[in-house]
Scaffold this active site. Structure first.
Site, short mmCIF file in Angstrom:
data_model
loop_
_atom_site.label_atom_id
_atom_site.label_comp_id
_atom_site.label_asym_id
_atom_site.label_seq_id
_atom_site.Cartn_x
_atom_site.Cartn_y
_atom_site.Cartn_z
N PRO A 2 -55.99 23.85 2.73
CA PRO A 2 -55.71 22.74 1.83
C PRO A 2 -56.80 21.68 1.90
CG PRO A 2 -53.74 23.37 3.04
CD PRO A 2 -54.89 24.13 3.65
N LYS A 60 -58.24 14.95 5.07
CA LYS A 60 -57.21 15.99 5.01
C LYS A 60 -56.06 15.73 5.99
CE LYS A 60 -60.86 19.37 3.95
NZ LYS A 60 -61.52 20.62 4.38
N ARG A 273 -69.54 30.71 4.30
CA ARG A 273 -68.51 30.47 3.29
C ARG A 273 -68.97 31.01 1.95
NH1 ARG A 273 -65.42 26.08 4.99
NH2 ARG A 273 -63.95 26.74 3.39
#
Length: 283
Positions: A2, A60, A273
């Protein structure tokens, strides 16, 4: 994992459902979810009897401001980081337990806030009154400014990027550069600003940084309006998927046509990534 829009979606849901509700107890099913330096017992004793005044977001991280004791003016806090697969779900206490349930926080009227986390990287903290939040949740001290902060200016972003000899995509994932940005929205913002992800920070021009700052804010706002992105685990507090994935420009669209020029969206590995981009629209 998230990112800012998903965490902000959860924060807004928590503010709708949990404010001014009294915590009556809890149950920690996976002890390592409760982060040091305090024990599971400290955590449960600390939050029990409190009410939640409001939820904040820093990058976050989620931070619940708890009610203070009448004998003190300082406040305790409840901190949460969802990490890779964490979910905070508002449920009736008689709902069957998901096998990945890690922490249960009980409220009045037989309600509970349930922390579900498949990968078990998520963490929760209790911060006693009189102790700085950053001294317990140490990651907060390393965060950059928030993209929605007035401090997130073109000058700020330029200063953060210009002396870094690494790809701009990698830099944008660094939480000491931009707080809350992750893989999805870095790809989206780079597409919107026309910058290739492998471009070195030292080669990015000021006019591109201006476009990038605007794009970061725009894609984050769009995703928040859509309730975030669900490609695997993300759910809001009511258990509902996010809808940004259906309007994404490049993320998770490798091999599909670009929505602007029709060229094929490509994917490469950068810093371990996946990065998605369009060779025609980004330079």
């Amino acid at each position: 994992m998230p990112e800012l829009p998903e965490v902000e979606t959860v924060r807004r849901g928590l503010n709708q459902l949990t404010l001014n509700r009294k915590i009556t107890g809890g149950d920690v099913l996976l002890h390592r979810t409760i982060a040091h330096p305090f024990s599971v017992g400290d955590f449960l004793n600390g939050i029990t009897g409190s009410t939640i005044s409001t939820w904040h977001r820093r990058g976050k991280y989620l931070l619940a401001e708890l009610s203070a004791s009448p004998s003190t003016t300082s406040i305790p806090w409840l901190g949460v980081h969802l990490r890779m697969t964490g979910q905070l779900l508002w449920l009736n206490q008689d709902e069957p337990l998901h096998k990945h349930t890690r922490v249960r926080i009980f409220f009045e009227e037989e309600q509970e806030l349930r922390f579900v986390d498949q990968r078990t990287f998520g963490q929760m903290w209790w911060v006693p009154p009189g102790i700085a939040v950053e001294s317990v949740i140490t990651g907060l001290a390393k965060l950059a400014v928030d993209p929605f902060s007035p401090e997130f200016t073109v000058e700020y972003l330029a200063n953060k990027l210009h002396n870094r000899r690494r790809p701009i995509k990698t830099a944008l994932l660094d939480q000491s550069v931009v707080a809350g940005l992750g893989n999805i929205y870095a790809d989206e913002a780079l597409f919107k600003s026309g910058v290739l992800p492998e471009t070195l920070c030292t080669e990015v021009q000021l006019k591109q940084i201006k476009l990038l700052r605007t794009a970061i804010i725009q894609v984050l706002e769009t995703s928040i309006e859509a309730g975030g992105t669900t490609f695997s685990n993300f759910l809001n507090v009511k258990g509902v998927n996010g809808n940004y994935g259906g309007v994404a420009w490049v993320y998770n669209r490798a091999g599909e046509p670009c929505k602007v020029c029709g060229d094929v969206i490509q994917r490469i590995k950068l810093g371990g990534r996946s990065s998605h981009f369009c060779r025609q629209c980004q330079v």
